[in-house]
Design a protein around this motif. Structure first.
Motif, PDB file in Angstrom:
ATOM      1  N   VAL A   1       8.086  -0.701   6.439  1.00  0.00           N
ATOM      2  CA  VAL A   1       7.874  -1.592   7.578  1.00  0.00           C
ATOM      3  C   VAL A   1       8.311  -2.977   7.121  1.00  0.00           C
ATOM      4  O   VAL A   1       7.719  -3.561   6.213  1.00  0.00           O
ATOM      5  CB  VAL A   1       6.394  -1.606   8.018  1.00  0.00           C
ATOM      6  CG1 VAL A   1       6.203  -2.551   9.196  1.00  0.00           C
ATOM      7  CG2 VAL A   1       5.917  -0.193   8.352  1.00  0.00           C
ATOM      8  N   ASN A   2       9.372  -3.497   7.718  1.00  0.00           N
ATOM      9  CA  ASN A   2       9.895  -4.813   7.345  1.00  0.00           C
ATOM     10  C   ASN A   2       9.037  -5.929   7.933  1.00  0.00           C
ATOM     11  O   ASN A   2       8.249  -5.719   8.859  1.00  0.00           O
ATOM     12  CB  ASN A   2      11.340  -4.962   7.816  1.00  0.00           C
ATOM     13  CG  ASN A   2      12.317  -4.277   6.904  1.00  0.00           C
ATOM     14  OD1 ASN A   2      12.123  -4.209   5.697  1.00  0.00           O
ATOM     15  ND2 ASN A   2      13.391  -3.738   7.469  1.00  0.00           N
ATOM     16  N   ALA A   3       9.229  -7.121   7.409  1.00  0.00           N
ATOM     17  CA  ALA A   3       8.472  -8.289   7.847  1.00  0.00           C
ATOM     18  C   ALA A   3       8.639  -8.556   9.347  1.00  0.00           C
ATOM     19  O   ALA A   3       7.719  -9.043   9.993  1.00  0.00           O
ATOM     20  CB  ALA A   3       8.885  -9.514   7.034  1.00  0.00           C
ATOM     21  N   ASP A   4       9.792  -8.200   9.907  1.00  0.00           N
ATOM     22  CA  ASP A   4      10.031  -8.423  11.336  1.00  0.00           C
ATOM     23  C   ASP A   4       9.457  -7.306  12.211  1.00  0.00           C
ATOM     24  O   ASP A   4       9.631  -7.307  13.429  1.00  0.00           O
ATOM     25  CB  ASP A   4      11.523  -8.606  11.614  1.00  0.00           C
ATOM     26  CG  ASP A   4      12.350  -7.346  11.364  1.00  0.00           C
ATOM     27  OD1 ASP A   4      11.788  -6.285  10.998  1.00  0.00           O
ATOM     28  OD2 ASP A   4      13.588  -7.419  11.519  1.00  0.00           O
ATOM     29  N   GLY A   5       8.786  -6.320  11.583  1.00  0.00           N
ATOM     30  CA  GLY A   5       8.182  -5.222  12.330  1.00  0.00           C
ATOM     31  C   GLY A   5       9.066  -4.003  12.495  1.00  0.00           C
ATOM     32  O   GLY A   5       8.609  -2.979  13.000  1.00  0.00           O
ATOM     33  N   SER A   6      10.333  -4.101  12.095  1.00  0.00           N
ATOM     34  CA  SER A   6      11.200  -2.924  12.187  1.00  0.00           C
ATOM     35  C   SER A   6      10.741  -1.876  11.172  1.00  0.00           C
ATOM     36  O   SER A   6      10.258  -2.204  10.088  1.00  0.00           O
ATOM     37  CB  SER A   6      12.670  -3.293  11.970  1.00  0.00           C
ATOM     38  OG  SER A   6      12.864  -3.838  10.680  1.00  0.00           O
ATOM     39  N   ILE A   7      10.869  -0.605  11.553  1.00  0.00           N
ATOM     40  CA  ILE A   7      10.354   0.494  10.750  1.00  0.00           C
ATOM     41  C   ILE A   7      11.481   1.475  10.438  1.00  0.00           C
ATOM     42  O   ILE A   7      12.250   1.849  11.319  1.00  0.00           O
ATOM     43  CB  ILE A   7       9.226   1.228  11.501  1.00  0.00           C
ATOM     44  CG1 ILE A   7       8.103   0.253  11.856  1.00  0.00           C
ATOM     45  CG2 ILE A   7       8.681   2.389  10.682  1.00  0.00           C
ATOM     46  CD1 ILE A   7       7.057   0.826  12.775  1.00  0.00           C
ATOM     47  N   SER A   8      11.542   1.897   9.181  1.00  0.00           N
ATOM     48  CA  SER A   8      12.573   2.851   8.763  1.00  0.00           C
ATOM     49  C   SER A   8      12.235   4.259   9.266  1.00  0.00           C
ATOM     50  O   SER A   8      11.119   4.526   9.724  1.00  0.00           O
ATOM     51  CB  SER A   8      12.658   2.893   7.229  1.00  0.00           C
ATOM     52  OG  SER A   8      11.521   3.551   6.697  1.00  0.00           O
ATOM     53  N   ASN A   9      13.207   5.136   9.141  1.00  0.00           N
ATOM     54  CA  ASN A   9      12.939   6.552   9.374  1.00  0.00           C
ATOM     55  C   ASN A   9      11.945   7.018   8.321  1.00  0.00           C
ATOM     56  O   ASN A   9      11.869   6.472   7.236  1.00  0.00           O
ATOM     57  CB  ASN A   9      14.229   7.366   9.257  1.00  0.00           C
ATOM     58  CG  ASN A   9      15.209   7.044  10.359  1.00  0.00           C
ATOM     59  OD1 ASN A   9      14.827   6.719  11.467  1.00  0.00           O
ATOM     60  ND2 ASN A   9      16.492   7.126  10.038  1.00  0.00           N
ATOM     61  N   ALA A  10      11.211   8.069   8.637  1.00  0.00           N
ATOM     62  CA  ALA A  10      10.252   8.618   7.688  1.00  0.00           C
ATOM     63  C   ALA A  10      10.955   9.492   6.662  1.00  0.00           C
ATOM     64  O   ALA A  10      11.871  10.233   6.997  1.00  0.00           O
ATOM     65  CB  ALA A  10       9.194   9.443   8.422  1.00  0.00           C
ATOM     66  N   ALA A  11      10.520   9.367   5.420  1.00  0.00           N
ATOM     67  CA  ALA A  11      10.947  10.258   4.352  1.00  0.00           C
ATOM     68  C   ALA A  11       9.714  11.045   3.918  1.00  0.00           C
ATOM     69  O   ALA A  11       8.589  10.559   4.041  1.00  0.00           O
ATOM     70  CB  ALA A  11      11.512   9.470   3.168  1.00  0.00           C
ATOM     71  N   THR A  12       9.912  12.257   3.455  1.00  0.00           N
ATOM     72  CA  THR A  12       8.775  13.069   3.029  1.00  0.00           C
ATOM     73  C   THR A  12       8.813  13.301   1.530  1.00  0.00           C
ATOM     74  O   THR A  12       9.881  13.271   0.913  1.00  0.00           O
ATOM     75  CB  THR A  12       8.742  14.427   3.756  1.00  0.00           C
ATOM     76  OG1 THR A  12       9.948  15.139   3.465  1.00  0.00           O
ATOM     77  CG2 THR A  12       8.610  14.261   5.254  1.00  0.00           C
ATOM     78  N   PHE A  13       7.630  13.509   0.961  1.00  0.00           N
ATOM     79  CA  PHE A  13       7.528  13.909  -0.429  1.00  0.00           C
ATOM     80  C   PHE A  13       6.341  14.864  -0.560  1.00  0.00           C
ATOM     81  O   PHE A  13       5.388  14.792   0.207  1.00  0.00           O
ATOM     82  CB  PHE A  13       7.418  12.710  -1.378  1.00  0.00           C
ATOM     83  CG  PHE A  13       6.210  11.836  -1.172  1.00  0.00           C
ATOM     84  CD1 PHE A  13       5.081  11.986  -1.964  1.00  0.00           C
ATOM     85  CD2 PHE A  13       6.203  10.837  -0.205  1.00  0.00           C
ATOM     86  CE1 PHE A  13       3.971  11.173  -1.796  1.00  0.00           C
ATOM     87  CE2 PHE A  13       5.097  10.007  -0.024  1.00  0.00           C
ATOM     88  CZ  PHE A  13       3.983  10.187  -0.821  1.00  0.00           C
ATOM     89  N   ALA A  14       6.453  15.772  -1.523  1.00  0.00           N
ATOM     90  CA  ALA A  14       5.426  16.799  -1.703  1.00  0.00           C
ATOM     91  C   ALA A  14       4.417  16.384  -2.774  1.00  0.00           C
ATOM     92  O   ALA A  14       4.793  15.866  -3.816  1.00  0.00           O
ATOM     93  CB  ALA A  14       6.070  18.119  -2.089  1.00  0.00           C
ATOM     94  N   VAL A  15       3.151  16.646  -2.491  1.00  0.00           N
ATOM     95  CA  VAL A  15       2.083  16.466  -3.462  1.00  0.00           C
ATOM     96  C   VAL A  15       1.501  17.846  -3.731  1.00  0.00           C
ATOM     97  O   VAL A  15       1.093  18.539  -2.812  1.00  0.00           O
ATOM     98  CB  VAL A  15       0.995  15.496  -2.948  1.00  0.00           C
ATOM     99  CG1 VAL A  15      -0.159  15.410  -3.938  1.00  0.00           C
ATOM    100  CG2 VAL A  15       1.588  14.120  -2.684  1.00  0.00           C
ATOM    101  N   ARG A  16       1.505  18.246  -5.014  1.00  0.00           N
ATOM    102  CA  ARG A  16       1.026  19.591  -5.393  1.00  0.00           C
ATOM    103  C   ARG A  16      -0.014  19.515  -6.464  1.00  0.00           C
ATOM    104  O   ARG A  16      -0.017  18.718  -7.304  1.00  0.00           O
ATOM    105  CB  ARG A  16       2.177  20.438  -5.897  1.00  0.00           C
ATOM    106  CG  ARG A  16       3.218  20.578  -4.858  1.00  0.00           C
ATOM    107  CD  ARG A  16       4.409  21.288  -5.374  1.00  0.00           C
ATOM    108  NE  ARG A  16       5.377  21.132  -4.297  1.00  0.00           N
ATOM    109  CZ  ARG A  16       6.606  21.463  -4.347  1.00  0.00           C
ATOM    110  NH1 ARG A  16       7.102  21.969  -5.409  1.00  0.00           N
ATOM    111  NH2 ARG A  16       7.398  21.286  -3.328  1.00  0.00           N
TER     112      ARG A  16
END
Length: 85
Positions: free
Chosen positions: A70-85
């Protein structure tokens, strides 16, 4: 990433046009609960316009997590995923 209620694990998010100040990472755990890096600013290792490095504590919650910048101007990137095991 290994599940742990106590360990801090470095996570690198790579992209472009990230705010170098004033932004944060937004995490969503597998249960849909959100967490912000703004709650733990001391865990930020480094931020550039192309990369965030942050020390994550996943609370031992296994599954597929999402992270967004989330950038300072409020723009939001696409979501990336990561696994927790």
């Amino acid at each position: 990433m290994t599940a742990s209620a106590t360990a801090l694990t470095p996570l690198t998010v790579t992209g472009s046009n990230f705010s170098t100040s004033g932004g944060h990472l937004q995490f969503t755990d597998p249960n849909g609960v959100g967490y912000s890096s703004a709650s733990h600013p001391t865990r930020v290792v480094s931020v550039t316009s192309a990369q965030w490095v942050y020390q994550v504590n996943n609370g031992g919650t296994t599954g597929s997590w999402k992270v967004q910048v989330v950038n300072a101007d409020g723009s939001i990137s696409n979501a990336a995923t990561f696994a927790v095991r």
